[in-house]
Motif scaffolding. Structure first.
Motif, PDB file in Angstrom:
ATOM      1  N   MET A 122       0.841  -1.171   0.000  1.00  0.00           N
ATOM      2  CA  MET A 122       0.000   0.000   0.000  1.00  0.00           C
ATOM      3  C   MET A 122       0.895   1.245   0.000  1.00  0.00           C
ATOM      4  SD  MET A 122      -2.469   1.404   3.002  1.00  0.00           S
ATOM      5  CE  MET A 122      -4.031   0.723   2.580  1.00  0.00           C
ATOM      6  N   ILE A 123       0.564   2.204  -0.817  1.00  0.00           N
ATOM      7  CA  ILE A 123       1.334   3.439  -0.877  1.00  0.00           C
ATOM      8  C   ILE A 123       0.922   4.333   0.288  1.00  0.00           C
ATOM      9  CG2 ILE A 123       1.742   5.547  -2.183  1.00  0.00           C
ATOM     10  CD1 ILE A 123       1.631   3.904  -4.716  1.00  0.00           C
ATOM     11  N   THR A 124       1.897   4.752   1.070  1.00  0.00           N
ATOM     12  CA  THR A 124       1.646   5.616   2.216  1.00  0.00           C
ATOM     13  C   THR A 124       1.868   7.074   1.854  1.00  0.00           C
ATOM     14  OG1 THR A 124       2.289   3.866   3.732  1.00  0.00           O
ATOM     15  CG2 THR A 124       2.285   6.091   4.602  1.00  0.00           C
ATOM     16  N   CYS A 125       2.910   7.337   1.094  1.00  0.00           N
ATOM     17  CA  CYS A 125       3.244   8.710   0.682  1.00  0.00           C
ATOM     18  C   CYS A 125       3.123   8.798  -0.836  1.00  0.00           C
ATOM     19  CB  CYS A 125       4.645   9.073   1.131  1.00  0.00           C
ATOM     20  SG  CYS A 125       5.185  10.704   0.564  1.00  0.00           S
ATOM     21  N   GLN A 126       2.125   9.529  -1.290  1.00  0.00           N
ATOM     22  CA  GLN A 126       1.922   9.659  -2.725  1.00  0.00           C
ATOM     23  C   GLN A 126       2.907  10.619  -3.369  1.00  0.00           C
ATOM     24  OE1 GLN A 126      -2.184  10.571  -3.441  1.00  0.00           O
ATOM     25  NE2 GLN A 126      -2.899   8.716  -2.445  1.00  0.00           N
ATOM     26  N   CYS A 127       3.382  11.594  -2.618  1.00  0.00           N
ATOM     27  CA  CYS A 127       4.336  12.572  -3.179  1.00  0.00           C
ATOM     28  C   CYS A 127       5.651  11.902  -3.565  1.00  0.00           C
ATOM     29  CB  CYS A 127       4.610  13.686  -2.179  1.00  0.00           C
ATOM     30  SG  CYS A 127       3.175  14.685  -1.763  1.00  0.00           S
ATOM     31  N   ASN A 128       6.120  10.976  -2.720  1.00  0.00           N
ATOM     32  CA  ASN A 128       7.401  10.311  -2.940  1.00  0.00           C
ATOM     33  C   ASN A 128       7.253   8.863  -3.402  1.00  0.00           C
ATOM     34  OD1 ASN A 128       9.376  12.360  -2.069  1.00  0.00           O
ATOM     35  ND2 ASN A 128       8.290  12.189  -0.132  1.00  0.00           N
ATOM     36  N   ILE A 129       6.039   8.382  -3.518  1.00  0.00           N
ATOM     37  CA  ILE A 129       5.740   6.983  -3.859  1.00  0.00           C
ATOM     38  C   ILE A 129       6.515   6.047  -2.916  1.00  0.00           C
ATOM     39  CG2 ILE A 129       5.499   5.281  -5.704  1.00  0.00           C
ATOM     40  CD1 ILE A 129       4.008   7.913  -6.230  1.00  0.00           C
ATOM     41  N   ILE A 130       6.165   6.124  -1.654  1.00  0.00           N
ATOM     42  CA  ILE A 130       6.767   5.278  -0.621  1.00  0.00           C
ATOM     43  C   ILE A 130       5.686   4.331  -0.114  1.00  0.00           C
ATOM     44  CG2 ILE A 130       7.912   5.193   1.620  1.00  0.00           C
ATOM     45  CD1 ILE A 130       8.865   8.055   1.106  1.00  0.00           C
ATOM     46  N   THR A 131       6.012   3.050  -0.071  1.00  0.00           N
ATOM     47  CA  THR A 131       5.042   2.063   0.389  1.00  0.00           C
ATOM     48  C   THR A 131       5.167   1.835   1.892  1.00  0.00           C
ATOM     49  OG1 THR A 131       6.501   0.183   0.021  1.00  0.00           O
ATOM     50  CG2 THR A 131       5.118   0.867  -1.831  1.00  0.00           C
ATOM     51  N   GLU A 132       4.121   1.267   2.447  1.00  0.00           N
ATOM     52  CA  GLU A 132       4.119   0.923   3.866  1.00  0.00           C
ATOM     53  C   GLU A 132       5.229  -0.080   4.176  1.00  0.00           C
ATOM     54  OE1 GLU A 132       0.988  -0.981   7.097  1.00  0.00           O
ATOM     55  OE2 GLU A 132       0.234  -0.039   5.284  1.00  0.00           O
ATOM     56  N   ALA A 133       5.450  -1.028   3.282  1.00  0.00           N
ATOM     57  CA  ALA A 133       6.499  -2.039   3.478  1.00  0.00           C
ATOM     58  C   ALA A 133       7.885  -1.393   3.534  1.00  0.00           C
ATOM     59  CB  ALA A 133       6.447  -3.078   2.367  1.00  0.00           C
ATOM     60  N   GLU A 134       8.138  -0.406   2.695  1.00  0.00           N
ATOM     61  CA  GLU A 134       9.435   0.282   2.718  1.00  0.00           C
ATOM     62  C   GLU A 134       9.640   1.005   4.040  1.00  0.00           C
ATOM     63  OE1 GLU A 134      10.461   1.698  -1.767  1.00  0.00           O
ATOM     64  OE2 GLU A 134       8.634   2.559  -0.885  1.00  0.00           O
ATOM     65  N   ILE A 135       8.582   1.626   4.536  1.00  0.00           N
ATOM     66  CA  ILE A 135       8.668   2.331   5.820  1.00  0.00           C
ATOM     67  C   ILE A 135       8.921   1.342   6.943  1.00  0.00           C
ATOM     68  CG2 ILE A 135       7.354   3.704   7.485  1.00  0.00           C
ATOM     69  CD1 ILE A 135       5.984   5.039   5.043  1.00  0.00           C
ATOM     70  N   GLU A 136       8.208   0.217   6.939  1.00  0.00           N
ATOM     71  CA  GLU A 136       8.400  -0.797   7.980  1.00  0.00           C
ATOM     72  C   GLU A 136       9.818  -1.351   7.959  1.00  0.00           C
ATOM     73  OE1 GLU A 136       5.294  -3.557   7.083  1.00  0.00           O
ATOM     74  OE2 GLU A 136       3.765  -2.397   8.171  1.00  0.00           O
ATOM     75  N   GLU A 137      10.350  -1.645   6.781  1.00  0.00           N
ATOM     76  CA  GLU A 137      11.726  -2.148   6.671  1.00  0.00           C
ATOM     77  C   GLU A 137      12.730  -1.142   7.217  1.00  0.00           C
ATOM     78  OE1 GLU A 137      12.434  -3.120   2.581  1.00  0.00           O
ATOM     79  OE2 GLU A 137      10.822  -4.608   2.534  1.00  0.00           O
ATOM     80  N   THR A 138      12.517   0.122   6.910  1.00  0.00           N
ATOM     81  CA  THR A 138      13.408   1.173   7.394  1.00  0.00           C
ATOM     82  C   THR A 138      13.360   1.277   8.909  1.00  0.00           C
ATOM     83  OG1 THR A 138      13.088   2.389   5.331  1.00  0.00           O
ATOM     84  CG2 THR A 138      13.967   3.623   7.198  1.00  0.00           C
ATOM     85  N   ILE A 139      12.171   1.204   9.472  1.00  0.00           N
ATOM     86  CA  ILE A 139      12.010   1.286  10.924  1.00  0.00           C
ATOM     87  C   ILE A 139      12.713   0.120  11.606  1.00  0.00           C
ATOM     88  CG2 ILE A 139      10.331   1.184  12.814  1.00  0.00           C
ATOM     89  CD1 ILE A 139       8.378   2.636  10.842  1.00  0.00           C
TER      90      ILE A 139
END
Length: 103
Positions: A1-18
């Motif tokens: 799921m895309i969380t940030c539409q401005c930067n096209i960042i997915t929820e999975a990418e954010i979780e991996e980073t965290i």
């Protein structure tokens, strides 16, 4: 799921980073700006920040649950994150000042 539409960042990418940030230091306070910096992005409209804070809270809780972190330690950490979420969620709505109305 895309969380940030401005930067096209997915929820999975954010979780991996965290998770990678928590692997470095389990007790660091992670905020949206740190996540975006780690992803080499920057907040543009910042409307996604409340959702990012929710992802941070959920991912951090799951991370600490895997290590059986005592609840007493998690309470103060969770309170800081909730305070941060309330800070980003309150105030301005879509960049409009309070009391601003359409013509």
């Amino acid at each position: 799921m895309i969380t940030c539409q401005c930067n096209i960042i997915t929820e999975a990418e954010i979780e991996e980073t965290i998770v990678s940030m928590l692997d470095e230091d389990r007790w660091q306070l992670i905020v949206p700006a740190k996540v975006y910096h780690a992803l080499e992005k920057r907040g543009k409209c910042c409307r996604c920040f409340p959702n990012v804070v929710d992802i941070i809270i959920r991912t951090t809780d799951a991370y600490h649950a895997r290590f059986d972190t005592p609840d007493a330690d998690m309470i103060s950490y969770r309170a800081k994150l909730i305070e941060l979420r309330n800070q980003y969620a309150g105030g301005l709505h879509e960049g409009q000042r309070k009391g601003n109305r359409a013509a």
